[in-house]
Structures are given as C-alpha cells and as structure tokens.
Write an enzyme that holds these catalytic residues in place. Structure first.
Site, short mmCIF file in Angstrom:
data_model
loop_
_atom_site.label_atom_id
_atom_site.label_comp_id
_atom_site.label_asym_id
_atom_site.label_seq_id
_atom_site.Cartn_x
_atom_site.Cartn_y
_atom_site.Cartn_z
N ARG A 120 0.83 -1.20 0.00
CA ARG A 120 0.00 0.00 0.00
C ARG A 120 0.87 1.26 0.00
O ARG A 120 1.94 1.29 0.61
CB ARG A 120 -0.89 -0.01 1.24
CG ARG A 120 -1.89 1.14 1.36
CD ARG A 120 -2.97 1.02 0.34
NE ARG A 120 -4.15 1.83 0.71
CZ ARG A 120 -5.03 2.26 -0.17
NH1 ARG A 120 -4.88 1.97 -1.46
NH2 ARG A 120 -6.09 2.95 0.22
N THR A 135 -9.64 0.01 -9.10
CA THR A 135 -8.55 -0.92 -8.90
C THR A 135 -8.57 -1.93 -10.02
O THR A 135 -9.36 -1.83 -10.96
CB THR A 135 -8.72 -1.67 -7.57
OG1 THR A 135 -10.02 -2.26 -7.55
CG2 THR A 135 -8.59 -0.78 -6.38
N ASP A 150 -7.81 8.55 -0.23
CA ASP A 150 -8.48 7.51 0.55
C ASP A 150 -8.45 7.81 2.04
O ASP A 150 -9.13 7.15 2.83
CB ASP A 150 -7.84 6.14 0.29
CG ASP A 150 -8.50 5.39 -0.86
OD1 ASP A 150 -9.52 5.88 -1.38
OD2 ASP A 150 -7.99 4.32 -1.23
N SER A 206 -8.17 1.08 2.88
CA SER A 206 -8.56 0.59 1.56
C SER A 206 -9.78 -0.31 1.69
O SER A 206 -10.08 -0.83 2.77
CB SER A 206 -7.40 -0.21 0.96
OG SER A 206 -7.79 -0.89 -0.22
N GLY A 246 -13.82 0.34 -5.72
CA GLY A 246 -13.91 1.29 -4.62
C GLY A 246 -14.54 0.66 -3.40
O GLY A 246 -14.31 -0.51 -3.08
#
Length: 602
Positions: free
Chosen positions: A120, A413, A460, A485, A509
C-alpha cells in the site's frame, strides 16, 4: 508472518469479548451517507462462458495481461512470477486502474501457509492531517484534491512485488518484465474500454504529457484499435528489469516523480527520501470460518475489505437460513437482510478501521469485530424494516474515542487471481485509486513519450480529520501512514484449511466488499460456478440507501424493499470480478462481463 489458514482460530469463533468501554462517551453516529459514485464508468456487458482448466489458471482484467501471465506459467513460472508479468502489462494496457505508480495487496498461498504482503502507498513524511483542508478551514472538493501532486502517495507495487519474488519466484526477475517491455515498444491496440474512459475523463487532458500521449491534436482520444506505443514506460521497465526496484525508487525515475509531485500547482510534499525509505509490510492474514464449512482468508487493516465482508457474512449466518435465489436473482428478503448487515458493518468500518501502525485495535485484536457474540448483538438490531443509517457498535475496549469518517468517494482498482501447476495461488488487488489516478503521467526521466500514471491514493484518507467535538478520525492523514482501503483479495479453503478452493477479488472502490461477498455467496451459498456467481446482479449499502445494479432486478423486488422502508438507488455498479475455483477435474475461472477480463490456463 505467514500462517496456516486453519491455525488462525478466528472463525467467528471467539467466545467472549473484551470490555466494551468508550472513555469519552457513547459511540459517534455515522452521518447519513450517499451512494458513492461508480469507480469507473461502465463500458457495456459482454457475456462470458467461464473457462475450465486442469493444471493452472490466470484471471486478469485485460486479455493481453492474462496472456502474459499464461506464458509465464507455461514456461514453468510460479503464480507470483505470473502476477509480476500481469501487473507490468496492466500498467500499459489498463493505465486507468493500476500500475507501477500505485500500490497493491497480495495474498499468497504456497501450499502450506497464507502470506499477506502489503504494498500500500504511504503518506509522505511531511504530510499532516490538514492535507485536504483549505485556508478557510473547509475540506477540498474531491476532484480538487485528486488532480495534481497533493494526492500522490509513495508507490508500493514495485518494491512489494520484488520482495514477493524473492520469496516465491521461480523464474528470473528480468524475464518477468519482458512481455510488458515488448508490448510497450511494439505497441498495443487501444481497447473499447480504455477509449471510452479516455473520452469521458474530464481532467487527464489537463496534464500536458498525458494530453500529448493519449489524445489526438483535436483533444479526442485515439480511436479503438489505434496502436499505442509507450517508449517511456518501456525504458523504465527495462531499467527495473536490469536493476530491480532501485531503478524505480532512486535515480532518474525517482527524481522525475518527485519533481512532478512538488512542482504541480496543486503540489504535494513527497521527497526523494520518502521513496528511498519505502518498505512493504508483511502482515498476518485474517482467516475466518464461514458457514462452518469454509476458511475465508483475507487482508487485515489497512484494508477494510476482509473485516467488513466477513462482518456482513457473519451477521447473515446469525440470520440463517440463507434465502434462496428468486428466478435466478437475489430476493427481496435476502436483499433486506444483506443490506441491513452491510449498514452495520460499514458503520463499524467508518469508525474503527485504519492503519494499525497508527490506531489502536478494538479489544486488542481485529477479530473482536468478528466474534460470534458481537455479531449476534449486531444481528439482533435487524428488524422487518430498514434502519436507514446504522450506528457503530462496541466490539472491544478502545483507549481513544474516534469519530466516524463521513462518506467520501473511493475509486478503482484491478484484480488478479492465479493458481499455478505446483499448487501455489494468489489473489492480488492493485490500484492507482481513481480512474487515471492523479492525472500525472511520469516519463521516468527518460524524456520519451508516454510513461505511467501516478496514484491519487492519499484521497483515501479522511478529508475531515476531526469531528465537531474534536475527536480524531482513525483514517486521518498522518506522516508515513497508509490510507484505509476496500481492496479484498480473498482465498477460500475447506474447513480444515488444508485445501485451497478459490481465489476471488474485484475492483470497485467501497463496493469491492459487496462484489466479493456476492461472489462468495453465489459460489458457496447458492451453489453457482464462478462465472454464474460473478454474473449475479450487484447490490449493497454503504450505510445509506440500498443500492441495486440498474435494470437487473424485477420491479416487484424494488417495490418490496421500498415497502420495508428502504431508500432504493438503482445505478451502475461496474464490478470487475475475477475468480478461480477448484473443481473435481481441476479449476474453473470466471471473469466479469462488465469489463474486459478473461481467464487462461491449461
């Protein structure tokens, strides 16, 4: 550390809870949420057959990426080797969704243990909780924050994949990047989906390098079938192939990346040091018994995916039996139960889930949120009519009274599922956040056309770091912190944890959680194969309206939900699910008809 799935005895199994105290008063109520926008625009619905294989399989979001992974597996590569090849090609052919300018969560099975590798992105060391607060004290509008350097987190994908390759790779690192390098140099044909997203995007043309690369002089995107060469990305990947991740995190590429971030009019604070010190994290995966028959393994925070997904499924188990499908789609009774469970789970998500290096864990273990006693308490809040908006619960003692994070957009993603011939498997979800990320195209310092897009992952984090009473939001910006996330890479095992049954995941999302949960319910609740489970209409709630995929549910179902007090929002829910499941003769793979993915294998 790696763990055997059956060794994690957390199957909604914890018999008791720690003390449930909130030293600063009662739980904060989650503000009413609106339906998040679709992470990426729809590009149609193309029926897919599902694919049966005997020895190995790879599922990815673009046929060229799947082909790259397939060739690596054919050459004797491991699942991880194939994932490296797939990701590098996705950087080129699906630039809107993921790439080397972003981050990823990798869940890996080596035949004995499950490992969770966290690639991440992180906030720069100079970032603080007011990153998205304007001079007047109000938070930025989302798109205002996204475009430019302010939103860019330190990318993690390349270094995480390099570390994973050291652990699980079989073929040389350099060999794994050759398919992407070859495609970058020779070019690939722009797909209908990429063309449509380029046409619809309001901001990418504002970045001169991106405008010159992806668009014609009149501002229209290159047409479908146009052969697009990317010499800058090819050169960057060659350097990474020869010199490893140092070629990304140091030298010309790092300098170009920092320059783009810091010299934009909406500048960020990233430094060369931020790139040099980035480290992937190896975390303890979470594995939970579901339906008393399956061990479901997923990622711990900073991903909220597994905990929220398993809260929903665990609450549904408390309300068993599972209502059957109604004429092939989920019934009103099921949708009522599911979306009520989702409201409860998303309320907890908004309050408790964030980077565990920065926030305390309720009851000192994330599994306090999945304990049977706690889920039973939450399930008892579900009645015959919709609660509308749920409040967070008390899963365990907390030394800090956090505020709930207000709902804000979360975006796209890509997902990769792979099983190799030696029994290794993985689920990897990878991202640059919104479609086309921060809209900054970095040429890696090559001076050549093209490059790769930088993420906007810092959006985010919570834009508003504290509530009106001054209580902090767990997922606020802090230096070197990883944003929360929704990515939910998932591996499913039998109850003993000895036999792998499936690899599943999706982009989408905040709706990733719903898409993946739906597929698990389809395969292991309603007995569908992976392709049919993926094709089920999408649904969910984010602790606000009940959201249904447009034109996929009978009017009678919608009216039945409204009669129970649901505010129903029918909208596009563009999942991009990939799944590979074990069969009696090998494997069966499914790819989402809402996107371009395919499955290949032998």
């Amino acid at each position: 550390m790696p763990v055997r799935p059956h060794a994690l005895v957390i199957p909604f199994l914890l018999a008791g809870l720690s003390g449930c105290t909130h030293p600063d008063g009662p739980p904060n109520q989650t503000p009413p949420s609106q339906t998040p926008p679709a992470p990426e625009a729809s590009s149609g619905y193309t029926p897919k057959p599902g694919w049966a294989t005997e020895r190995f399989a790879v599922a990815a979001a673009n046929p060229l990426a799947t082909e790259a992974g397939y060739q690596i597996l054919k050459a004797g590569g491991s699942a991880l080797d194939a994932a490296v090849a797939v990701q590098m090609v996705l950087t080129l052919v699906e630039p809107q969704s993921s790439g080397i300018g972003g981050g990823a969560f990798l869940l890996h099975w080596d035949g004995e243990t499950v490992s969770a590798l966290d690639g991440r992105e992180t906030a720069p060391a100079a970032a603080n909780e007011n990153l998205f607060i304007k001079a007047d004290g109000k938070p930025m509008e989302f798109q205002e924050a996204v475009v430019g350097g302010r939103s860019v987190g330190v990318p993690g994908t390349v270094k995480m994949l390099e570390q994973a390759h050291r652990q699980y790779g079989r073929l040389p690192w350099r060999e794994l990047l050759q398919p992407a390098i070859r495609l970058a140099e020779e070019g690939f044909e722009i797909s209908p989906r990429l063309h449509g997203l380029l046409k619809a995007d309001p901001s990418l043309r504002g970045n001169p390098p991106a405008a010159a690369f992806y668009y014609q002089p009149d501002g229209s995107p290159w047409p479908v079938g146009h052969r697009l060469r990317n010499p800058a990305l090819g050169a960057v990947l060659k350097n990474i192939a020869d010199n490893g991740s140092d070629a990304f995190y140091r030298g010309a590429n790092a300098q170009a990346l920092v320059r783009q971030v810091t010299e934009h009019h909406n500048a960020g604070a990233m430094t060369l040091s931020d790139l040099e010190v980035y480290k992937p994290r190896q975390r303890d995966p979470l594995c939970n018994l579901w339906q008393k028959r399956y061990q479901v393994c997923g990622f711990p925070p900073p991903s909220s995916g597994h905990i929220t997904q398993m809260q929903i499924l665990g609450i549904l188990d408390q309300l068993s039996p599972l209502p059957a499908l109604d004429q092939g789609v989920p019934s009103a009774e099921f949708l009522h139960r599911y979306t009520e469970a989702a409201r409860l789970a998303y309320a907890d998500r908004a309050k408790y889930l964030a980077d565990p290096d920065f926030v305390p864990v309720p009851g000192r273990t994330w599994n306090s949120m999945l304990a049977p006693k706690y889920l039973k308490q939450r399930a008892e809040l579900i009645g015959p009519r919709s609660m509308g908006t749920a409040k967070p619960g008390d899963p365990g003692e907390m030394p800090i009274a956090f505020a709930s994070q207000p709902t804000q957009p979360e975006y796209g993603t890509s997902h990769i599922s792979i099983v190799d011939a030696n029994g290794n498997a993985l689920a990897m979800t990878t991202t640059i956040e919104q479609a086309f990320g921060s809209r900054l195209l970095n040429d890696g310092g090559t001076g050549l056309p093209g490059g790769y897009l930088l993420n906007n992952e810092l959006t985010d984090f919570a834009f508003e770091p504290r509530d009106a009473q001054g209580r902090p939001v767990a997922n606020r910006v802090e230096p070197n912190k990883r944003p929360r996330s929704s990515m939910s890479p998932t591996l499913v095992f039998d109850a003993s944890g000895e036999q792998l049954l499936a690899s599943v995941g999706s982009p989408g999302g905040a709706a990733i959680i719903h898409f993946t949960a739906k597929t698990l319910l389809g395969m292991y609740g309603w007995g569908l194969d992976a392709q049919r489970a993926i094709e089920l209409p999408n649904f969910g709630s984010f602790n606000g309206p009940t959201v249904l995929e447009a034109e996929r549910f009978p009017p009678a179902t919608v009216e039945a939900l409204k009669a129970r007090g649901h505010e129903v929002n029918e909208t596009e829910m563009t999942s991009g699910l990939q799944a590979i499941q074990r069969t009696g003769s090998g494997w069966f793979g499914g790819a989402d008809p809402r996107r371009e993915g395919v499955v290949m294998g032998d």
